[in-house]
Write a protein that holds these residues in place. Structure first.
Motif, PDB file in Angstrom:
ATOM      1  N   THR A 193      42.087 104.707  60.430  1.00  0.00           N
ATOM      2  CA  THR A 193      40.780 104.976  61.024  1.00  0.00           C
ATOM      3  C   THR A 193      39.848 103.777  60.875  1.00  0.00           C
ATOM      4  N   GLY A 199      46.694 107.440  66.900  1.00  0.00           N
ATOM      5  CA  GLY A 199      46.534 107.914  68.272  1.00  0.00           C
ATOM      6  C   GLY A 199      45.162 108.505  68.523  1.00  0.00           C
ATOM      7  N   LEU A 200      44.426 108.784  67.448  1.00  0.00           N
ATOM      8  CA  LEU A 200      43.082 109.359  67.606  1.00  0.00           C
ATOM      9  C   LEU A 200      42.008 108.281  67.601  1.00  0.00           C
ATOM     10  N   SER A 201      42.414 107.052  67.379  1.00  0.00           N
ATOM     11  CA  SER A 201      41.475 105.932  67.450  1.00  0.00           C
ATOM     12  C   SER A 201      42.192 104.786  68.143  1.00  0.00           C
ATOM     13  N   ASP A 202      41.542 103.636  68.216  1.00  0.00           N
ATOM     14  CA  ASP A 202      42.160 102.504  68.906  1.00  0.00           C
ATOM     15  C   ASP A 202      43.024 101.661  67.973  1.00  0.00           C
TER      16      ASP A 202
END
Lengths: 220, 220
Positions: free
Chosen positions: B144, B172-175
């Motif tokens: 994160t 996959g929930l951030s860049d």
């Protein structure tokens, strides 16, 4: 160690003098100056990218991007539409000081900006001790860190005027309790203005923009 | 500033002497000592909690938990089954030093442990400059944060022997690009042993346990 303490006090006092001069110079031009502080990875650069995309036509924005090495953040901010971006590479130092900010300001025409963002080095400890001449510090934490950060690193929360709790899109995916984080922060500093948002999705970013507008107008 | 540099060099050299003594004392008893470093919130305490739950019956584990304020981490580690946990509150200082570790070790019977974990203050800059007498530093980052952290804070990655990339459950929930993060880390330190894991879900935690077993046995 007594000798060391004395020397550090001298350095701090020189820093404070320089910071006072910066504050005077910025104040004379009614420029709002914010010192953004957080751990590495809490989202300082992302917040500034979003801010540029939303407010760059409304205000003239100056940015000083501090980093230990690399100019990555400055490059990101230019890509996001920042026209006045000055990288400051500290070369290992763990915080910005007023001399670094003063040097960077030499390269900015102060008549060309309404607001100055100073993105400090990612470090939740050391930057709290150095006045950069800002109007206020804004501290960021994110929902992927621990909700006890304000208690563990109190100086930074005590010295900040606003707290951004970033990455609310990831709430529920960790044990972070956002109400507890707020409560912990208020325990350290009851007058903190707290905003919950996601720089990634843009959720609640309007709270930040409205707060910024208020701060800018109250300087005029 | 020359005076300041001289005084800091003196302080560092005193630190190095103390660290060498700690290394000698631990080495004589074949205790593996690891200095865990990262930003606040990357998961040092979570990693140690998981480690205790999995290895506390296999090895005798000593823990020194450094924090700026509070003994929160030490309390968490005791709850996770840590029998020998010593909190070190730095009272504002941004890193542990060898004196603090030496003082904490006075309260640990060195004949009663096989491994010593030193959880440093959450700070990706300053702890890199202070030898604590450890066998090696282990640096954590999480998915994160930004994948350019190794480039932005190179000293810590250069001085570490292992890199844990934590929170792979949030990929996959951030860049965050994990391959890029690894590549950036190897660019700074080609000999880093890199492990990808999630302390929350336990995924790949066996990689860490196996690596630890190897380190412990190679000390014997």
């Amino acid at each position: 160690m007594a000798e060391r303490v004395q020397v550090e006090e001298k350095v701090l006092s020189e820093n404070d003098k320089l910071a006072a001069q910066i504050r005077k110079d910025l104040g004379a031009r009614k420029i709002l100056a914010l010192n953004l502080v957080s751990s590495p990875g809490s989202g300082k650069t992302s917040l500034l990218e979003k801010t540029l995309s939303l407010l760059k036509d409304e205000f003239r924005i100056g940015l000083i991007a501090g980093d230990v090495q690399t100019e990555n953040d400055a490059i990101r901010l230019e890509r996001a539409g920042g026209k006045i971006v000055r990288p400051v590479v500290t070369g290992g130092a763990c915080h910005l000081d007023a001399r670094m900010v003063g040097d960077a300001l030499q390269k900015i025409d102060l008549n060309s900006i309404d607001i100055l963002f100073i993105e400090n080095v990612g470090n939740l400890v050391c930057p709290s001790g150095f006045d950069l001449g800002e109007d206020m510090k804004v501290v960021l934490i994110s929902t992927t860190e621990g909700d006890d950060k304000p208690l563990k690193y109190p100086a930074m929360f005590r010295k900040s005027s606003a707290l951004m709790i970033n990455k609310i899109d990831l709430l529920g995916l960790s044990d972070f309790d956002i109400d507890k984080a707020e409560k912990n922060a208020r325990q350290i500093n009851g007058s903190l203005h707290i905003m919950r948002l996601s720089c990634r999705t843009g959720e609640n970013i309007n709270l930040w923009c409205d707060w910024l507008r208020n701060q800018i107008f109250s300087k005029k």
